[in-house]
Design an enzyme around this catalytic site. Structure first.
Site, PDB file in Angstrom:
ATOM      1  N   ASP A  87       0.825  -1.213   0.000  1.00 50.40           N
ATOM      2  CA  ASP A  87       0.000   0.000   0.000  1.00 50.40           C
ATOM      3  C   ASP A  87       0.855   1.258   0.000  1.00 50.40           C
ATOM      4  OD1 ASP A  87      -2.766  -0.188  -0.119  1.00 50.40           O
ATOM      5  OD2 ASP A  87      -2.982  -0.712   2.001  1.00 50.40           O
ATOM      6  N   LYS A 117      -0.527  -0.310  -4.283  1.00 49.36           N
ATOM      7  CA  LYS A 117      -1.969  -0.022  -4.262  1.00 49.36           C
ATOM      8  C   LYS A 117      -2.193   1.430  -3.849  1.00 49.36           C
ATOM      9  CE  LYS A 117      -4.932  -1.926  -1.141  1.00 49.36           C
ATOM     10  NZ  LYS A 117      -5.399  -0.722  -0.408  1.00 49.36           N
ATOM     11  N   GLU A 186     -14.182  -1.777  -1.725  1.00 55.28           N
ATOM     12  CA  GLU A 186     -14.335  -1.966  -0.273  1.00 55.28           C
ATOM     13  C   GLU A 186     -15.652  -1.378   0.231  1.00 55.28           C
ATOM     14  OE1 GLU A 186     -10.961  -1.045   2.190  1.00 55.28           O
ATOM     15  OE2 GLU A 186     -12.118  -1.301   4.039  1.00 55.28           O
TER      16      GLU A 186
HETATM   17  O1  KIV Z   1      -4.888  -1.818   4.129  1.00 60.49           O
HETATM   18  C1  KIV Z   1      -5.525  -2.843   3.846  1.00 60.49           C
HETATM   19  O2  KIV Z   1      -5.419  -3.880   4.505  1.00 60.49           O
HETATM   20  C2  KIV Z   1      -6.411  -2.777   2.702  1.00 60.49           C
HETATM   21  C3  KIV Z   1      -7.386  -3.905   2.514  1.00 60.49           C
HETATM   22  C4  KIV Z   1      -8.454  -3.813   3.519  1.00 60.49           C
HETATM   23  C5  KIV Z   1      -7.916  -3.963   1.129  1.00 60.49           C
HETATM   24  O3  KIV Z   1      -6.381  -1.851   1.962  1.00 60.49           O
END
Ligand code: KIV
Length: 269
Positions: A87, A117, A186
Site C-alpha cells: 500500500d 496499491k 471496499e
Molecule cells: O490496508 C488494507 O489492509 C487494505 C485492505 C483492507 C484492502 O487496503
C-alpha cells in the site's frame, strides 16, 4: 531462475478472462506471509491496515512510507509464489505526481513490492497511468477508502445513494482505463460491486462488497480471529487464534510459576 508458478500483475489481470477467483490476504511480517504463501493464496497485500492491527492506531492515516517499506521487505522474504502488493500510505501520493512516483519507487526498490496499491478513483488516474508507464503495476481501491475516513465520518458503507454509486463506478472505470491491473472494492453494496465487476475489464477484488467480485481480500487478523473481541460483519473467522494464543500464554505463565517449565528434556546437561 524465474519461478514459473509466480503470480504476477499480468497473470492476475488475465484471470478476468478465465474467471478463476483471486484469493488475497494481508500480511505484515515474514511468518504469516510464508504461511499464507504456502497455503496457496494468490496475493499477499501489505496493507496500511497495519496502522490499526499492528500499531494500534484508530485508523491508517499515521502510517509512514518508511514503515510500509519496512513491513513490505519483511513480507517479501516469506513469499515465493504469491504476488506482493504494498500500500502507498496516506500523503505519500496525494500532494503531487512526483511524490507518488518517488514513493512507489521506494516501495519497489526497498520494500519488496511487485506492485503498489493506491486509494481513490478519477483523482489518482493520472498517477496510475504514470506509474504503469514507468513499469510499476498498480492495484486501485475505491468505495470505502480508509484514508478518507474523516471525509466519510467513519468506516461506513459507501455507494448507497445514486450519485455516490455513479462516482464509484466512474472511479473504477478511470483506474482500469489508466492501466491498473485490478481494483479493490471496499464496503459497497453487493449489487454495485456486481455492476462494476461486469463493466470494468480488470479483476475486482472485494472486501465487504459481496460475492460477485473477481476475487476477495481479507485482513489477516479478521480471517484468523486474532482479536477475540472484534470482527467486522463482512469478514469470516476461519480460526480463533486470539483465543488459542490467550490459552497458550496462560498455560505458559502457570507452568513457569509452578516450576513445571522448563523440564529436564528442555534443559541442557
Ligand atoms: O490496508 C488494507 O489492509 C487494505 C485492505 C483492507 C484492502 O487496503
Amino acid at each position: 531462475m524465474a519461478n514459473q508458478d509466480k503470480v504476477t500483475a499480468v497473470s492476475l489481470r488475465e484471470r478476468k478472462r478465465g474467471g478463476e477467483k483471486i484469493v488475497a490476504v494481508t500480511a505484515y511480517d515474514v511468518t504469516f506471509a510464508r504461511l499464507a504463501d504456502r497455503a496457496g493464496v494468490d496475493v499477499v497485500l501489505v496493507g496500511d491496515s497495519l496502522g490499526m492491527v499492528i500499531q494500534g492506531h484508530a485508523n491508517t492515516l499515521p502510517v509512514t512510507l518508511d514503515e510500509m517499506v519496512y513491513h513490505g521487505r519483511n513480507v517479501a522474504r516469506g513469499v515465493a509464489h504469491a504476488h506482493v502488493v504494498v500500500d502507498m500510505p496516506f500523503l505519500s501520493y496525494q500532494a503531487s505526481i512526483e511524490d507518488g512516483i518517488r514513493a512507489a519507487g521506494r516501495l519497489v526498490k526497498e520494500g519488496g513490492a511487485e506492485s503498489v496499491k493506491v486509494e481513490g478513483g478519477e483523482e489518482v488516474a493520472e498517477l496510475v497511468a504514470r506509474l504503469v508507464a514507468i513499469g510499476i503495476p498498480v492495484m486501485g481501491h475505491v468505495g470505502m477508502t480508509p484514508q478518507s475516513v474523516h471525509k466519510f465520518g467513519g468506516f461506513k458503507l459507501q455507494g448507497r445513494g445514486e450519485a455516490q454509486a455513479r462516482a464509484i463506478v466512474a472511479g473504477a472505470r478511470a483506474l482500469a482505463e489508466a492501466g491498473a491491473y485490478s481494483v479493490v472494492l471496499e464496503s459497497i453494496p453487493a449489487a454495485l460491486a456486481t455492476e462494476i465487476s461486469a463493466t470494468v475489464d480488470v479483476p475486482t477484488i472485494g472486501i465487504g462488497a459481496g460475492p460477485r467480485c473477481d476475487g476477495q481480500v481479507l485482513v489477516m487478523h479478521d480471517l484468523l480471529g486474532l482479536d477475540p473481541d472484534w470482527s467486522p460483519r463482512f469478514a469470516r473467522r476461519y480460526a480463533e487464534l486470539g483465543q488459542a494464543a490467550h490459552k497458550a500464554f496462560v498455560a505458559y505463565a502457570a507452568d513457569v510459576r509452578a516450576s513445571r517449565f522448563p523440564s529436564k528434556k528442555e534443559s541442557f546437561t
